[in-house]
Structure formats: C-alpha cells, structure tokens
Design a protein around this motif. Structure first.
Motif: not given
Length: 384
Positions: A100, A69, A308, A96-97, A93, A60-63, A65-66
């Motif tokens: 970020y 990081k 993940r 967006d990636l 997205d 996912t987008l949040d994953e 982004k993780g």
C-alpha cells in the motif's frame, strides 16, 4: 587555511536568501513508525522493551493504511518513512502495508531484527515494493559480544548473512552500532567488520537510558568527544557515510574541524553530516508508536497526539510539544547559550531521560558555549 576576510565574505554571502532549511516546521525529514513492538530478540538496550507477542492495541491494517495516506498530506516533500519495531516482520499484514505504501509512492526503509525471518525472498519483496534500504544492528565484532547484547544465540551470524544478501539484492544498507561504556573499546573492531559489508552508512547510536537501556552505562562526555573526533578522522578514509544517532554534537565537531581545515561552507553543506544540520528530535523527526501515539522521537515518549483520533500532519505542525521543541530559544542550560544550537540542538530525548525536562541541556555534550566563537553561528543561520 582560509583568511579571515575570505571567511567573512563567504559567510555573508551564504545568508542572502530568505528561506531556512534548519527549522522543519512544515514537514519532518524522517518518520519512524513502530508498527509493532513484537520481536524475537531480547536486546539489553531495547527502548520498547519488546516481547515476542503482539499487542492487541496495535493499529489495525485499515488504521495503518489511514496513517500512510495521512503521510502523503505533508505535500510534495513527503517524509522518508522508516518502518521499524520491535520487528516489523512480526506483523502478518506487513507486506500488505508495504504494498500500500508503494502504491502511494512513499519513500520507504525498513528496520528489521536480525532473525531467521530475513530470507532472500523477503529482500526481493522489499525491492519489488519500493523499499530503498534496510538497517541492521551490529553491537559487537564477534558472536559473543553481539549475541550477548541481543540476547539470542545466532543473531550475529544471521545479521552478517542478511547484510550480504541485502546488498546482493540491490538494497541500500545501514549498519547501526550502540555506543555505551561497554561497547566503546570494541568500536574500532566493529568498524573493520562493517567496512567489509559494503554499507551506505554506519550510524553510531549513543545510548539513551530508557527502557531496558536504563541498566547500561553511557560513555562520558569526554570519551564521547574523543569518539566524535575519531569518527571524523575515520570518515576521510571510509567509503561510506558515518553518522550518529542521538548525538547531534557530532555536527559541531565536524563543522569545527572542517572550518579549521579551510573547507568552504558550500562544500560542508553537501556532506552527509552537513545535509543533516538542524535535524533532531521533533525538528525534522517524528515517531509513531504501535498504538498510534505520536512522539517527537522514539526515545522521547512525550505524546503529542494520536493517529487514531487526529491528523498526524496537524500534530506535527501545530501541537505545543512539537512547536516548543523546534524553537531553540526555549532551550535551557548550556544548550541555550551554545553558538551551535541551530545545527545541533542537543538530544532532547537524553535531556528528558536525565532530568524530565526535554528543553534542558544535553548531558552527553561537554562543550562550553563560546569556546569557538560566534562566526559559526552564520552557518547555522544559512539560508538556501
């Protein structure tokens, strides 16, 4: 030609310092991240066997982004990140990636497919979000040849136009070309075409028989050796760098030829090939799949962990798969005896595809260890 005494003095001086750059144990030089397997092309050699639809198992987008990081966790020598696929533009997205990753100040490149999605506006966004370069593929010198490999009519023209616009927008450009028994005879014509596109690098990818590529034939070791020598000769008159992918024995050819020409070791290390000494599957290279699986390379599907559930920094540094692949004493066959094993190491992906053992010898290389002599081991052990 350099005298033997001069050569021995130079090689002895090159080993005084104690830090090796040939074993990338703390951080990879390059991370390839397949952010999606979706693609509108149907390439005959596709490792991912990509299809038009995205997988519901993608990060996912949040994953995602993780993961970005975590890449910062490699420290001050954060790897160069290549966003690839499939076609990364198939992710809604994607930008967006990019944004970020830019805010994290990661070094970025993108490997898109040659489709109508590659507009000038897309390249302008790339520039605005810190993308340094893109790579495009040319597997034939004509529409018929290239489109025949890519499986979609019009891909050749779109790729040529995309290359032109990318350079106009100030992006670095790498052109990738597939080397198979079928494309080999066309490679000189492809070079002439590439030369007109003003790239920074031309990389020739020697086929790994995996995915849809299992239906294609590789070049023989003898033809591959001749091609590597031709590429070295060509590099002397070509204004861009020439590299190989999954053919690390090109470094042996270049090193041997340069030393025979009396070129100093320090000068060799500053060439585009010399700067890549030691980088290979799992040693300086890491691959992340669309589902978060971490491999030593995209063509070597050995899962060392998953983004993940684990820290990719720890996977790279501590997993048994990565530790084994970085240790050249673990190699078998001719690669284990080769005096060039530190700077080359063979394609671990090709060894695995050939016999299921990623530590076996690389069948694409026909070199018999010991033919040149042990003096070149000194360069492989060079300390900087």
């Amino acid at each position: 030609m350099m005298s033997m005494v001069q050569r021995q003095k130079e090689e002895a001086a090159s080993q005084k310092d104690g830090r090796s750059r040939l074993v990338y144990s703390e951080a990879p030089f390059l991370i390839y991240w397949e952010i999606t397997r979706a693609c509108d092309l149907a390439c005959r050699h596709c490792r991912a066997e990509a299809i038009a639809q995205r997988s519901p198992q993608e990060l996912t987008l949040d994953e995602a982004k993780g993961v970005l990081k975590k890449i910062k966790g490699f420290g001050r020598r954060a790897p160069h990140l290549v966003l690839t696929g499939g076609d990364p533009l198939k992710r809604p997205d994607f930008f967006d990636l990019l944004d970020y990753a830019d805010r994290l100040e990661l070094r970025l490149s993108v490997a898109p497919s040659g489709t109508s999605a590659l507009t000038r506006e897309v390249f302008q966004i790339f520039r605005a979000t810190g993308v340094e370069s893109i790579s495009l593929s040319l597997d034939g010198s004509s529409r018929e040849r290239h489109d025949g490999f890519r499986g979609v009519a019009g891909c050749f023209d779109r790729t040529i136009e995309a290359a032109r616009v990318a350079r106009e927008e100030g992006l670095g450009l790498q052109i990738n070309t597939l080397v198979t028994a079928e494309t080999e005879s066309n490679i000189p014509e492809i070079h002439r075409l590439v030369r007109g596109l003003d790239p920074m690098r031309w990389s020739l990818f020697f086929l790994i028989p995996t995915g849809r590529g299992q239906a294609l034939m590789p070049v023989s070791p003898e033809r591959g050796e001749a091609l590597c020598n031709w590429l070295y000769d060509l590099s002397k008159e070509t204004p861009f760098a020439i590299a190989t992918t999954e053919a690390p024995h090109f470094r042996r050819v270049v090193l041997k030829r340069m030393r025979e020409e009396g070129i100093p070791l320090a000068s060799i290390r500053q060439t585009s090939v010399g700067k890549g000494f030691g980088i290979r599957d799992g040693n300086g290279v890491m691959f992340i799949s669309h589902t978060g699986d971490v491999y030593p390379a995209g063509f070597l599907p050995l899962v060392a962990g998953n983004a993940r559930t684990a820290d990719i920094v720890e996977i790279y540094r501590k997993s048994e798969t990565f530790k084994k692949i970085r240790d050249t004493s673990q190699l078998t066959g001719r690669c284990s005896r080769c005096e060039f094993r530190e700077i080359c190491g063979g394609s671990r992906a090709r060894a695995y595809a050939a016999c299921g053992d990623f530590l076996a010898e690389d069948p694409a290389c026909g070199y018999q260890p010991g033919q040149y002599g042990v003096q070149l081991v000194h360069l492989a052990q060079e300390r900087t």
